[in-house]
Design a protein around this motif. Sequence first.
Motif, short mmCIF file in Angstrom:
data_model
loop_
_atom_site.label_atom_id
_atom_site.label_comp_id
_atom_site.label_asym_id
_atom_site.label_seq_id
_atom_site.Cartn_x
_atom_site.Cartn_y
_atom_site.Cartn_z
N HIS A 210 1.60 4.16 19.46
CA HIS A 210 2.39 4.73 18.77
C HIS A 210 2.82 6.18 18.50
O HIS A 210 3.76 6.58 18.48
N ASP B 12 -1.71 1.63 6.64
CA ASP B 12 -0.53 0.84 6.67
C ASP B 12 -0.30 0.17 8.23
O ASP B 12 0.02 1.10 8.81
N GLU B 13 -0.37 -0.99 8.35
CA GLU B 13 -0.36 -1.38 9.73
C GLU B 13 0.96 -1.17 10.44
O GLU B 13 1.12 -0.89 11.31
N SER B 14 1.89 -1.03 9.67
CA SER B 14 3.47 -0.94 9.92
C SER B 14 3.97 0.28 10.03
O SER B 14 5.06 0.90 10.43
N TYR B 15 3.17 1.50 9.33
CA TYR B 15 3.44 2.79 9.48
C TYR B 15 3.66 3.24 10.97
O TYR B 15 2.71 2.91 11.78
N PHE B 16 4.59 3.81 11.29
CA PHE B 16 4.95 4.35 12.45
C PHE B 16 5.72 5.61 12.47
O PHE B 16 7.08 5.63 12.28
N PRO B 17 5.22 6.84 12.34
CA PRO B 17 6.01 8.01 12.10
C PRO B 17 6.83 8.33 13.62
O PRO B 17 6.48 8.03 14.51
N GLU B 18 8.04 8.73 13.32
CA GLU B 18 8.92 8.97 14.43
C GLU B 18 8.56 10.12 14.80
O GLU B 18 8.10 11.09 14.39
N SER C 133 12.24 5.64 7.78
CA SER C 133 12.01 5.73 9.28
C SER C 133 10.92 5.68 9.83
O SER C 133 10.65 5.22 11.13
N SER C 134 9.87 5.79 9.25
CA SER C 134 8.44 5.72 9.81
C SER C 134 8.09 4.37 10.25
O SER C 134 6.95 4.04 10.78
N PHE C 135 8.80 3.34 9.86
CA PHE C 135 8.43 1.96 10.22
C PHE C 135 9.37 1.27 10.85
O PHE C 135 9.34 -0.06 10.99
N ASN D 274 6.87 -8.79 5.43
CA ASN D 274 6.54 -7.34 4.54
C ASN D 274 7.65 -7.23 3.51
O ASN D 274 8.85 -7.33 3.80
N MET E 299 0.77 -1.15 -0.04
CA MET E 299 0.15 0.05 -0.11
C MET E 299 0.83 1.35 -0.27
O MET E 299 1.85 1.35 0.85
N GLU E 300 0.69 2.02 -0.83
CA GLU E 300 1.05 3.40 -1.02
C GLU E 300 1.01 4.20 0.22
O GLU E 300 -0.25 4.56 0.41
N LEU E 301 1.76 5.16 0.83
CA LEU E 301 1.60 6.09 1.73
C LEU E 301 0.57 7.20 0.91
O LEU E 301 1.04 7.66 -0.14
N GLU F 96 1.14 -7.82 1.54
CA GLU F 96 1.20 -6.33 1.39
C GLU F 96 2.51 -5.97 0.96
O GLU F 96 3.68 -6.31 1.52
N ILE F 97 2.55 -5.07 -0.15
CA ILE F 97 3.79 -4.30 -0.42
C ILE F 97 3.68 -2.88 -0.23
O ILE F 97 2.80 -2.35 -0.62
N THR F 98 4.67 -2.45 0.43
CA THR F 98 4.69 -0.93 0.95
C THR F 98 5.53 -0.21 -0.19
O THR F 98 6.74 -0.69 -0.20
N GLN F 99 5.01 0.76 -1.05
CA GLN F 99 5.85 1.44 -1.83
C GLN F 99 6.13 2.81 -1.28
O GLN F 99 5.29 3.46 -1.02
N ARG G 146 -0.29 10.91 0.39
CA ARG G 146 0.53 12.45 0.59
C ARG G 146 -0.40 13.50 0.24
O ARG G 146 -1.49 13.60 -0.27
N ALA H 208 9.31 0.45 13.81
CA ALA H 208 8.92 -0.06 14.96
C ALA H 208 8.49 -1.52 14.56
O ALA H 208 8.03 -2.44 15.42
N ILE H 209 8.59 -1.94 13.23
CA ILE H 209 8.12 -3.39 13.11
C ILE H 209 9.22 -4.17 13.71
O ILE H 209 10.56 -3.97 13.56
N GLU I 163 10.06 12.59 16.02
CA GLU I 163 10.73 14.00 15.54
C GLU I 163 9.93 14.49 14.39
O GLU I 163 10.06 15.73 13.90
N PHE I 164 9.33 13.66 13.55
CA PHE I 164 8.68 14.21 12.44
C PHE I 164 7.23 14.80 12.90
O PHE I 164 6.45 15.15 12.01
#
Lengths: 232, 200
Positions: free
Chosen positions: A217, A61-67, B40-42, B4, A1-3, B29-32, A5, B44-45, A69-70
């Motif tokens: 998160h 996106d399940e694994s999306y995890f903004p830091e 950097s946003s990922f 992933n 899945m594309e983020l 799932e493919i992240t583009q 924008r 925590a995986i 600092e962002f």
Amino acid sequence: MELFRKEDKMSSLITRNYNLLPVINRFGIRLGFKEKTIAEVCQEKKIDTDFFLAIVNTYTDESYFPEAEFLSFSPVLLIDYLKNTHKYYINYVLPKIERLLNQVLQSCPENCSSLKMINTFYQKYKTELLLHLKLEDEKVFPYIINLYENKTLSAEGSFIEVIENEHTNVEVKLSDLENLIIRHLSPNYEDNAMNEFLTALLQFENDLNDHARIEDHILITQVIEFEKELKK
Amino acid sequence: MKENVFIVHHSEIIRKGLSLILQEYFKMEITQLSSAKDLSSFSAISGSTLILILEAQADLNTKAIDLLKKNNDVYLVGFYGETSEEHFDKIFDYQLNHYSSAIQIQKLIQVIRQSGSKSKNSLQDNGELTTREKDVIKLIALGLSNKEIADKLFISIHTVISHRKNITEKLGIKSISGLTVYAIMNNLLDIQDINPEELI
């Protein structure tokens, strides 16, 4: 899945992930976007675009995890959003699930004791979930808001670590409920009624998981960082 | 183990094309991402098999990759613009380029499959509870602690815990209240044995 924008069309958000419908509603955004981009709609509604994107991407996106600092936006903004979500659960989702469960119960011809046990278990789950939401609304969120307003640590200590543990407990019960129905309950009910109930329940579970991820998160990460700074 | 796949490339055509080719073989799932910065946003995986297909000549964000390596099995695939074999970076485990054939991409897929298959044979059960496990479930439902169950069945606490673990794995039910409902539904217990107030 594309983020997502900020230059993406707002309409593409929904066509790519329709689960975001209630999410955008919570921001006060409604359908009928025409050709507007995410940034344009956010600007119109006076919503912080980065904040909006962080939320919809977390849902997508399940694994999306903004830091941390962002994350340029204030946690207070996030709390408003989370409170809205709680209201949506309490006023809309839970009553809907309960109505569907009642239809399942009514569709049971006889020997419905197992189904009644499921109902009792659901009621127990609901009570626990409401308690948890209440704890956040009445204790955790005010603690965080106070922390940011006064920039001093509370003498009573932090409320933050409690939440993650609580999440797991509530999640376990919901997953137990689903497994009881899917794997162990003999099907003594009308199928369509059960399908509707179960679909609503599974959808709720997804939404709840995303919600918990935002709290764990984004919110908690931010607050822990802030607490660390204050301790210096 | 969860898998992933990340495709990081500034060209949308390449991201989408590669993703399409991979998805013909896999339902995953493919992240583009258009830039490695977003990796950097990922960070925590954890506990996953990660396949990162990275634009080789671009900035790799090694900081984020190192973070990911701490908690995951990470496979790095360099994606090159040309076929020249002069300067393949050592950092990559595998490489692809614009002209990679279906067979080469399949090879990559095999790597992904092999890395994912390791963990798949852990779950095998016939689902039926043993008599002993049924005894344990009954006592859990009656609200006994591990120690009390151990005393009652003349077994060690350690054995009780291991029974509980097996029960949860077989039934997919973790909470005491969930197990109680199961016990009643399956007539291991009569509803009258339990105080309905405390029931759940």
